[in-house]
Scaffold this motif. Structure first.
Motif, PDB file in Angstrom:
ATOM      1  N   GLY A  83      10.707 -22.986  -3.112  1.00 30.75           N
ATOM      2  CA  GLY A  83      10.857 -22.888  -1.664  1.00 30.75           C
ATOM      3  C   GLY A  83       9.698 -22.141  -1.041  1.00 30.75           C
ATOM      4  O   GLY A  83       8.713 -21.825  -1.709  1.00 30.75           O
ATOM      5  N   LYS A  84       9.820 -21.868   0.239  1.00 33.38           N
ATOM      6  CA  LYS A  84       8.797 -21.145   0.983  1.00 33.38           C
ATOM      7  C   LYS A  84       9.362 -19.783   1.411  1.00 33.38           C
ATOM      8  O   LYS A  84      10.548 -19.661   1.714  1.00 33.38           O
ATOM      9  CB  LYS A  84       8.371 -21.937   2.236  1.00 33.38           C
ATOM     10  N   THR A  85       8.502 -18.793   1.458  1.00 37.07           N
ATOM     11  CA  THR A  85       8.913 -17.458   1.867  1.00 37.07           C
ATOM     12  C   THR A  85       8.138 -17.038   3.110  1.00 37.07           C
ATOM     13  O   THR A  85       7.248 -17.734   3.579  1.00 37.07           O
ATOM     14  CB  THR A  85       8.686 -16.433   0.731  1.00 37.07           C
ATOM     15  N   VAL A  86       8.469 -15.883   3.638  1.00 33.87           N
ATOM     16  CA  VAL A  86       7.932 -15.441   4.925  1.00 33.87           C
ATOM     17  C   VAL A  86       6.547 -14.825   4.779  1.00 33.87           C
ATOM     18  O   VAL A  86       6.301 -14.025   3.870  1.00 33.87           O
ATOM     19  CB  VAL A  86       8.887 -14.420   5.572  1.00 33.87           C
ATOM     20  N   THR A  87       5.663 -15.184   5.684  1.00 36.07           N
ATOM     21  CA  THR A  87       4.392 -14.493   5.856  1.00 36.07           C
ATOM     22  C   THR A  87       4.360 -13.890   7.251  1.00 36.07           C
ATOM     23  O   THR A  87       5.107 -14.328   8.137  1.00 36.07           O
ATOM     24  CB  THR A  87       3.199 -15.457   5.703  1.00 36.07           C
ATOM     25  N   THR A  88       3.541 -12.893   7.462  1.00 38.55           N
ATOM     26  CA  THR A  88       3.290 -12.455   8.822  1.00 38.55           C
ATOM     27  C   THR A  88       2.593 -13.611   9.554  1.00 38.55           C
ATOM     28  O   THR A  88       1.916 -14.420   8.926  1.00 38.55           O
ATOM     29  CB  THR A  88       2.403 -11.205   8.852  1.00 38.55           C
ATOM     30  N   PRO A  89       2.765 -13.741  10.867  1.00 42.08           N
ATOM     31  CA  PRO A  89       2.175 -14.878  11.575  1.00 42.08           C
ATOM     32  C   PRO A  89       0.682 -15.032  11.306  1.00 42.08           C
ATOM     33  O   PRO A  89      -0.097 -14.108  11.498  1.00 42.08           O
ATOM     34  CB  PRO A  89       2.446 -14.545  13.045  1.00 42.08           C
ATOM     35  N   PHE A  90       0.311 -16.216  10.811  1.00 47.60           N
ATOM     36  CA  PHE A  90      -1.070 -16.548  10.492  1.00 47.60           C
ATOM     37  C   PHE A  90      -1.691 -15.558   9.491  1.00 47.60           C
ATOM     38  O   PHE A  90      -2.896 -15.358   9.465  1.00 47.60           O
ATOM     39  CB  PHE A  90      -1.914 -16.628  11.767  1.00 47.60           C
ATOM     40  N   ALA A  91      -0.838 -14.946   8.668  1.00 48.94           N
ATOM     41  CA  ALA A  91      -1.278 -13.975   7.656  1.00 48.94           C
ATOM     42  C   ALA A  91      -2.031 -12.808   8.288  1.00 48.94           C
ATOM     43  O   ALA A  91      -2.943 -12.240   7.694  1.00 48.94           O
ATOM     44  CB  ALA A  91      -2.138 -14.656   6.589  1.00 48.94           C
ATOM     45  N   PHE A  92      -1.582 -12.427   9.507  1.00 43.56           N
ATOM     46  CA  PHE A  92      -2.243 -11.296  10.175  1.00 43.56           C
ATOM     47  C   PHE A  92      -1.307 -10.097  10.187  1.00 43.56           C
ATOM     48  O   PHE A  92      -0.631  -9.837   9.203  1.00 43.56           O
ATOM     49  CB  PHE A  92      -2.700 -11.726  11.573  1.00 43.56           C
ATOM     50  N   MET A  93      -1.175  -9.388  11.285  1.00 46.03           N
ATOM     51  CA  MET A  93      -0.578  -8.052  11.265  1.00 46.03           C
ATOM     52  C   MET A  93       0.855  -7.981  11.780  1.00 46.03           C
ATOM     53  O   MET A  93       1.582  -7.059  11.431  1.00 46.03           O
ATOM     54  CB  MET A  93      -1.449  -7.079  12.064  1.00 46.03           C
ATOM     55  N   ASP A  94       1.302  -8.895  12.646  1.00 41.46           N
ATOM     56  CA  ASP A  94       2.646  -8.780  13.207  1.00 41.46           C
ATOM     57  C   ASP A  94       3.691  -8.917  12.106  1.00 41.46           C
ATOM     58  O   ASP A  94       3.679  -9.888  11.346  1.00 41.46           O
ATOM     59  CB  ASP A  94       2.876  -9.861  14.261  1.00 41.46           C
ATOM     60  N   PRO A  95       4.640  -7.968  11.999  1.00 42.37           N
ATOM     61  CA  PRO A  95       5.633  -8.014  10.911  1.00 42.37           C
ATOM     62  C   PRO A  95       6.493  -9.269  10.983  1.00 42.37           C
ATOM     63  O   PRO A  95       6.829  -9.761  12.061  1.00 42.37           O
ATOM     64  CB  PRO A  95       6.474  -6.760  11.161  1.00 42.37           C
ATOM     65  N   GLY A  96       6.852  -9.794   9.826  1.00 42.72           N
ATOM     66  CA  GLY A  96       7.807 -10.884   9.746  1.00 42.72           C
ATOM     67  C   GLY A  96       9.215 -10.330   9.653  1.00 42.72           C
ATOM     68  O   GLY A  96       9.450  -9.136   9.857  1.00 42.72           O
ATOM     69  N   LYS A  97      10.163 -11.193   9.282  1.00 42.80           N
ATOM     70  CA  LYS A  97      11.565 -10.769   9.232  1.00 42.80           C
ATOM     71  C   LYS A  97      11.984 -10.257   7.864  1.00 42.80           C
ATOM     72  O   LYS A  97      13.147  -9.855   7.686  1.00 42.80           O
ATOM     73  CB  LYS A  97      12.457 -11.932   9.643  1.00 42.80           C
ATOM     74  N   THR A  98      11.082 -10.245   6.916  1.00 43.40           N
ATOM     75  CA  THR A  98      11.411  -9.812   5.554  1.00 43.40           C
ATOM     76  C   THR A  98      11.607  -8.303   5.484  1.00 43.40           C
ATOM     77  O   THR A  98      10.845  -7.533   6.081  1.00 43.40           O
ATOM     78  CB  THR A  98      10.303 -10.217   4.579  1.00 43.40           C
ATOM     79  N   HIS A  99      12.622  -7.860   4.736  1.00 46.25           N
ATOM     80  CA  HIS A  99      12.860  -6.448   4.474  1.00 46.25           C
ATOM     81  C   HIS A  99      12.444  -6.113   3.045  1.00 46.25           C
ATOM     82  O   HIS A  99      12.373  -6.993   2.184  1.00 46.25           O
ATOM     83  CB  HIS A  99      14.336  -6.095   4.668  1.00 46.25           C
ATOM     84  N   ASN A 100      12.202  -4.849   2.799  1.00 47.75           N
ATOM     85  CA  ASN A 100      11.921  -4.409   1.437  1.00 47.75           C
ATOM     86  C   ASN A 100      13.215  -4.475   0.630  1.00 47.75           C
ATOM     87  O   ASN A 100      14.228  -3.888   1.037  1.00 47.75           O
ATOM     88  CB  ASN A 100      11.379  -2.982   1.456  1.00 47.75           C
ATOM     89  N   PRO A 101      13.248  -5.187  -0.500  1.00 47.16           N
ATOM     90  CA  PRO A 101      14.501  -5.342  -1.245  1.00 47.16           C
ATOM     91  C   PRO A 101      15.032  -4.047  -1.845  1.00 47.16           C
ATOM     92  O   PRO A 101      16.219  -3.968  -2.173  1.00 47.16           O
ATOM     93  CB  PRO A 101      14.134  -6.347  -2.343  1.00 47.16           C
ATOM     94  N   TRP A 102      14.181  -3.037  -1.974  1.00 49.38           N
ATOM     95  CA  TRP A 102      14.637  -1.757  -2.514  1.00 49.38           C
ATOM     96  C   TRP A 102      15.275  -0.879  -1.444  1.00 49.38           C
ATOM     97  O   TRP A 102      16.129  -0.045  -1.759  1.00 49.38           O
ATOM     98  CB  TRP A 102      13.466  -1.013  -3.159  1.00 49.38           C
ATOM     99  N   ASP A 103      14.871  -1.057  -0.202  1.00 51.98           N
ATOM    100  CA  ASP A 103      15.439  -0.288   0.908  1.00 51.98           C
ATOM    101  C   ASP A 103      15.137  -1.059   2.189  1.00 51.98           C
ATOM    102  O   ASP A 103      13.984  -1.121   2.623  1.00 51.98           O
ATOM    103  CB  ASP A 103      14.832   1.110   0.974  1.00 51.98           C
ATOM    104  N   PRO A 104      16.146  -1.650   2.826  1.00 50.48           N
ATOM    105  CA  PRO A 104      15.896  -2.526   3.973  1.00 50.48           C
ATOM    106  C   PRO A 104      15.299  -1.837   5.193  1.00 50.48           C
ATOM    107  O   PRO A 104      14.815  -2.521   6.101  1.00 50.48           O
ATOM    108  CB  PRO A 104      17.292  -3.086   4.287  1.00 50.48           C
ATOM    109  N   VAL A 105      15.296  -0.524   5.228  1.00 44.59           N
ATOM    110  CA  VAL A 105      14.678   0.157   6.369  1.00 44.59           C
ATOM    111  C   VAL A 105      13.174   0.333   6.159  1.00 44.59           C
ATOM    112  O   VAL A 105      12.476   0.767   7.073  1.00 44.59           O
ATOM    113  CB  VAL A 105      15.340   1.532   6.637  1.00 44.59           C
TER     114      VAL A 105
END
Length: 266
Positions: free
Chosen positions: A40-62
């Motif tokens: 499948g496909k996973t999330v990148t920041t838009p155009f592989a630049f700086m704006d955060p995507g919707k992915t959380h860190n799996p070890w701590d979602p904050v």
């Protein structure tokens, strides 16, 4: 941002929400030819630049998973896939790998074909890998590179390597936590090398003269392979050989278990 003919490739942006490439990227062609299944496909920041995507860190979602290849690193860390690929212009493979606690491998520029991938910088963009073990990084990178330019297996070295790291990064100020992480890594390396402690270099001559000065220091000290580069928002480990045209991912990255498969980020 990596083209797949059978899956949407959205560049992390609503502008390309329905974009379906006509053909796979060159690296995907190589993976399929080797028997890999594109899960499948996973999330990148838009155009592989700086704006955060919707992915959380799996070890701590904050916490942030790092970027831009955030989804690739998080998917491997969470066990959704056994391996993934992403791209790096500055630190977009090794940073999310470090933040998510997986093996991130960024090889030499152009050693893995970039055709069919959204370009950010043609002089820096590189395809990299995410796995849970160094041996799996070697296997995956070998398939992606082709022509035997990256060894498919880890080869034991005759003696433990001599290492070097930057103890005081010249272009940015480390916070206390990042500094402690780097020192802890250096301490661990001191207990695992038979050739003395890692050499610490602290160039303070500015960006233009700092890098050549570092190269002279490390080569003069006969250091091999690994330079630890602390950053303002954390720390990461990037392996780079001194005077070798091709190389396999030896030793110091992160740790984990091993299996195999492949995914990639949008």
């Amino acid at each position: 941002i990596i083209a797949t003919a059978d899956l949407r490739t959205t560049m992390g942006s609503p502008i390309f929400a329905d974009h379906r490439p006509e053909a796979d990227a060159a690296c995907i062609v190589r993976l399929r030819a080797a028997g890999a299944f594109v899960f499948g496909k996973t999330v990148t920041t838009p155009f592989a630049f700086m704006d955060p995507g919707k992915t959380h860190n799996p070890w701590d979602p904050v916490h942030t998973p790092g970027g831009s290849s955030s989804g690739s690193a998080a998917a491997v860390a969470a066990g959704h896939v056994n391996a993934a690929i992403g791209t790096q212009t500055n630190g977009s493979v090794i940073r999310p790998a470090a933040y998510c606690g997986v093996v991130g491998f960024k090889p030499t520029l152009d050693i893995i074909p970039f055709a069919g991938i959204g370009v950010f910088s043609p002089t820096f963009d590189t395809v990299g890998t995410f796995t849970r073990a160094v041996a799996d990084a070697a296997r995956l990178a070998s398939v992606l590179a082709g022509s035997g330019s990256i060894a498919a297996a880890i080869t034991p070295v005759a003696r433990k390597p001599r290492l070097a790291y930057i103890g005081d990064f010249p272009w940015t100020q480390l916070d206390c936590h990042a500094d402690a992480v780097v020192e802890a890594a250096a301490t661990t390396l001191r207990t695992q090398t038979s050739n003395g402690p890692p050499h610490s270099a602290s160039p303070r001559h500015g960006a233009q003269s700092g890098l050549p000065a570092l190269h002279d220091i490390f080569v003069g000290a006969h250091c091999r392979a690994v330079i630890v580069l602390p950053g303002a928002t954390g720390s990461s480990v990037q392996a780079k050989p001194m005077g070798h045209a091709s190389w396999a991912p030896h030793g110091v990255v992160q740790n984990a278990s091993r299996e195999e498969s492949a995914s990639k980020h949008e």
